[in-house]
Design a protein around this motif. Structure first.
Motif, short mmCIF file in Angstrom:
data_model
loop_
_atom_site.label_atom_id
_atom_site.label_comp_id
_atom_site.label_asym_id
_atom_site.label_seq_id
_atom_site.Cartn_x
_atom_site.Cartn_y
_atom_site.Cartn_z
N ALA A 494 -18.62 -36.73 -30.89
CA ALA A 494 -20.01 -36.87 -30.44
C ALA A 494 -20.13 -36.79 -28.92
CB ALA A 494 -20.57 -38.20 -30.94
N ARG A 495 -19.25 -37.45 -28.20
CA ARG A 495 -19.38 -37.47 -26.74
C ARG A 495 -19.01 -36.13 -26.13
NH1 ARG A 495 -14.56 -41.83 -25.89
NH2 ARG A 495 -14.90 -41.61 -23.66
N THR A 496 -18.17 -35.33 -26.85
CA THR A 496 -17.87 -33.98 -26.38
C THR A 496 -19.08 -33.07 -26.58
OG1 THR A 496 -15.52 -34.23 -26.89
CG2 THR A 496 -16.35 -31.98 -26.67
N ALA A 497 -19.74 -33.23 -27.74
CA ALA A 497 -20.88 -32.38 -28.06
C ALA A 497 -22.11 -32.74 -27.25
CB ALA A 497 -21.20 -32.48 -29.56
N MET A 498 -22.32 -34.03 -27.00
CA MET A 498 -23.53 -34.48 -26.30
C MET A 498 -23.16 -35.55 -25.27
SD MET A 498 -25.99 -34.75 -29.63
CE MET A 498 -25.49 -33.71 -31.01
N PRO A 499 -22.52 -35.14 -24.17
CA PRO A 499 -21.97 -36.10 -23.21
C PRO A 499 -23.00 -36.85 -22.39
CG PRO A 499 -21.71 -33.87 -22.40
CD PRO A 499 -22.23 -33.75 -23.80
N THR A 500 -24.27 -36.43 -22.40
CA THR A 500 -25.29 -37.14 -21.63
C THR A 500 -26.42 -37.67 -22.50
OG1 THR A 500 -26.44 -35.05 -21.12
CG2 THR A 500 -24.79 -35.81 -19.54
N ASN A 501 -26.20 -37.71 -23.81
CA ASN A 501 -27.18 -38.32 -24.71
C ASN A 501 -26.99 -39.83 -24.66
OD1 ASN A 501 -28.34 -39.47 -27.19
ND2 ASN A 501 -28.66 -37.36 -27.82
N VAL A 502 -27.94 -40.54 -24.07
CA VAL A 502 -27.78 -41.97 -23.80
C VAL A 502 -27.59 -42.76 -25.09
CG1 VAL A 502 -28.91 -44.02 -22.86
CG2 VAL A 502 -29.01 -41.87 -21.62
N ARG A 503 -28.34 -42.44 -26.13
CA ARG A 503 -28.19 -43.18 -27.39
C ARG A 503 -26.82 -42.94 -28.01
NH1 ARG A 503 -33.35 -42.62 -31.20
NH2 ARG A 503 -32.10 -44.11 -32.39
N ILE A 504 -26.33 -41.71 -27.92
CA ILE A 504 -24.98 -41.42 -28.41
C ILE A 504 -23.95 -42.22 -27.61
CG2 ILE A 504 -23.19 -39.64 -28.47
CD1 ILE A 504 -25.02 -39.15 -30.72
N LEU A 505 -24.11 -42.26 -26.30
CA LEU A 505 -23.16 -43.00 -25.46
C LEU A 505 -23.14 -44.48 -25.82
CD1 LEU A 505 -23.96 -41.34 -21.99
CD2 LEU A 505 -21.93 -40.97 -23.40
N PHE A 506 -24.32 -45.06 -26.00
CA PHE A 506 -24.38 -46.47 -26.38
C PHE A 506 -23.75 -46.70 -27.75
CE2 PHE A 506 -28.23 -47.22 -23.45
CZ PHE A 506 -27.43 -47.83 -22.49
N ASN A 507 -24.03 -45.82 -28.70
CA ASN A 507 -23.46 -45.98 -30.05
C ASN A 507 -21.95 -45.86 -30.02
OD1 ASN A 507 -26.01 -46.31 -31.04
ND2 ASN A 507 -26.12 -44.37 -32.13
N CYS A 508 -21.43 -44.92 -29.21
CA CYS A 508 -19.98 -44.76 -29.10
C CYS A 508 -19.35 -46.04 -28.53
CB CYS A 508 -19.65 -43.57 -28.21
SG CYS A 508 -19.97 -41.96 -28.95
N ALA A 509 -19.95 -46.58 -27.48
CA ALA A 509 -19.43 -47.81 -26.88
C ALA A 509 -19.49 -48.96 -27.88
CB ALA A 509 -20.22 -48.16 -25.62
N HIS A 510 -20.58 -49.05 -28.63
CA HIS A 510 -20.75 -50.11 -29.63
C HIS A 510 -19.63 -50.05 -30.67
CE1 HIS A 510 -23.90 -52.51 -32.14
NE2 HIS A 510 -22.70 -53.06 -32.17
N ILE A 511 -19.31 -48.84 -31.11
CA ILE A 511 -18.25 -48.68 -32.12
C ILE A 511 -16.89 -49.10 -31.56
CG2 ILE A 511 -16.93 -46.89 -33.34
CD1 ILE A 511 -19.68 -45.51 -33.84
N LEU A 512 -16.59 -48.71 -30.33
CA LEU A 512 -15.31 -49.10 -29.73
C LEU A 512 -15.21 -50.61 -29.56
CD1 LEU A 512 -14.91 -46.31 -27.01
CD2 LEU A 512 -13.92 -46.40 -29.30
#
Length: 565
Positions: A494-512
């Motif tokens: 996800a972060r490779t495909a959409m590296p500046t999508n704020v909601r994606i970034l937050f969701n990725c951090a939440h999962i980690l």
């Protein structure tokens, strides 16, 4: 700490507004490390002798801004005395800027700005970067000791808050302000101001509003009124915000933050001439702010006030000559001015200078955009098309993603000169990384329409938004069904495909964070999550999720082994 701390010093007279006390043991000044920065040997000697009279043993000296930065980079000082005027090279304000930017001083370092200057312009220019005190020459030993004691005590009171702020744990810092205020009545008002500013950074405007309103119920403080107006500005109540900022300036003509915010209010209301006039007033009060000069240049250029834009951009370039805060914006802005004056030769020379000063992929893209615009505006459409083609090649080979504004400018230029494929891909990428931003979607649709692709553009926008939504939903589903290992793998995709999508970034951090909560701390995963959050905060500051996730993440920070003596 940004602009969240109230000034505890009357900058024009050098007298403190709060007495020492309220929670602090005076230090042993003989054990502290000092740096005296002054180009005049006699003044360095006077300060050195004054410190010696306090028992100081570790005193270093620097005779220029460059030498000062070199010493700050190798030694951690407890106290810095820095003259404002340092001759050729960096001035005292620029040394302080760079020291803060590069974190060459700690939150507990006491920074004393020293000067014989009493002019409002000099004092306000330095004060915007918040030294701990501003000392007017000559300085007696009695004044020196008094100011050192006050500044040190205050540093100790705010030490934990400053450390939490440095870690970007804004919620923790706000809580510490509240706890400190329960016992420290002397600094209670300043703690309330700081807490409100931290709550705004933590995405809690309602809580910040309550703090400001409580303060204003007792007294009409400019900082509280400005803070409340900022919240209204963020919430879209531009008219009320404008009136409040105007009131603040009427009551305190030197309150610079209110000018900057009033200019933003005017811009949101489409009152671009008023925005320019407001920034011009602020720049006269504090002419040594690069950021304000740049903003004034951009406002003047937007309004077609070419002479004013040129003046501001040239001033910005001059101020940035020895500053760590200089950017390419003023060079690019001045190149646009030269293009509109039909002086393409100077415009291209400025772009070449910018490329030399700021060598990066993003700068090369922005410089090529500006080059194309200069040619297009001067009627040289052949060279404008050539610049558009070269921009498409640059875009294809770049590894760094340009910010949204730069990407939109690229798309506009390439469509304008007849390049089609590259701007389509660019606009699709913008939508995927901002899939829930309807205002931006409308702007992208407008660009498609000007490129004679209105119907096709609408379809591309819808498809890009759908792709982003499906990607986000997949990650949420994996997390909610407990498939954390798969969810972690999804974050990489996800972060490779959409590296500046704020909601994606937050969701990725939440999962980690969720993974570490279940399976234990992991240094690499902690660093990844922190980088995701910092990226999101840079793109969209003041988000509630940033503060919440950062607070959840910090307990998993790797333990640093203490230094062994």
């Amino acid at each position: 700490m940004d602009n969240t701390r109230a000034s505890g010093t009357d900058l024009l007279t050098g007298s403190a507004t709060s007495a020492a006390g309220g929670g602090g043991k005076l230090p042993e000044w003989k054990d502290k490390h000092y740096l005296i920065i002054d180009d005049y040997q006699g003044m360095r000697q006077l300060l050195r002798e004054a410190l010696r009279s306090l028992g100081a043993r570790f005193i270093d000296q620097a005779d220029s801004g460059g030498n000062a930065i070199a010493q700050l980079a190798t030694t951690r000082y407890d106290v810095v005395f820095c003259d404002y005027n340092l001759g050729a090279g960096k001035n005292g304000q620029q040394v302080l800027e760079e020291a803060k930017l590069r974190e060459l001083i700690s939150p507990t370092t006491v920074w004393m700005m020293v000067s014989a200057e009493k002019s409002v312009e000099s004092v306000m220019g330095a004060a915007e970067f918040q030294p701990d005190a501003y000392l007017i020459k000559p300085i007696t030993e009695e004044v020196l000791l008094s100011r050192l004691n006050r500044a040190w005590i205050k540093k100790q009171i705010f030490k934990k808050i400053d450390m939490a702020y440095k870690e970007k744990d804004y919620l923790k810092a706000a809580k510490l302000c509240d706890e400190q205020a329960q016992t420290d009545k002397l600094h209670g008002l300043e703690l309330m101001r700081m807490r409100a500013g931290l709550l705004i950074k933590a995405g809690e405007p309602a809580l910040a509003r309550a703090v400001y309103e409580r303060v204003l119920a007792d007294r009409d403080y400019a900082w509280a009124k400005t803070g409340l107006a900022k919240i209204m500005l963020q919430e879209g109540d531009y008219g009320t915000a404008k009136r409040m900022f105007t009131d603040v300036i009427a009551e305190n003509q030197h309150y610079l933050d209110a000018y900057d915010q009033l200019a933003l209010s005017h811009q949101q209301l489409g009152e671009f001439d008023d925005a320019e006039r407001t920034l011009e007033r602020a720049a006269k009060l504090s002419p040594n702010s690069m950021q304000r000069q740049r903003s004034l240049g951009e406002a003047s250029l937007k309004n077609g006030n070419i002479a004013a834009a040129e003046k501001s951009f040239r001033k910005c370039i001059s101020l940035g000559e020895h500053s760590a805060l200089k950017t390419a914006d003023a060079y690019l802005g001045l190149a646009r001015v030269c293009g509109q004056k039909n002086e393409p030769k100077e415009a291209l020379a400025l772009l070449a200078l910018a490329a030399k000063e700021f060598d990066s992929e993003e700068l090369r893209l922005r410089a090529k955009i500006t080059e194309g615009l200069v040619y297009h505006e001067s009627g040289d459409y052949r060279r404008a098309r050539k610049a558009g083609d070269e921009l498409a090649v640059l875009l294809e080979n770049t590894t760094e993603r340009a910010d949204t504004k730069t990407s939109l400018d690229m798309a506009r230029l390439m469509f304008a000169v007849g390049v089609k494929e590259a701007p389509v891909d660019l606009l699709k990428d913008i939508i995927k990384n901002n899939h829930d931003n309807t205002v931006l979607s409308d702007e992208v649709q407008s660009i498609f329409e000007k490129g004679r692709m209105g119907e096709e553009g609408a379809s591309l926008i819808a498809g890009s938004r759908k792709e982003a939504t499906e990607m986000m939903n997949k990650g949420v589903q994996l997390w909610m069904t407990g498939k954390l290992a798969e969810a972690v793998e999804w974050t990489r995709t996800a972060r490779t495909a959409m590296p500046t999508n704020v909601r994606i970034l937050f969701n990725c951090a939440h999962i980690l964070i969720a993974f570490m909560a279940q399976f234990g701390s992991d240094t690499a995963m902690f660093n990844d999550a922190r980088e995701l959050l910092l990226t999101a905060d840079k793109i969209a500051p003041g988000q509630k999720r940033f503060a919440q996730l950062m607070e959840q993440l910090l307990p998993f920070a790797p333990v640093v082994a203490p230094d062994v003596a």
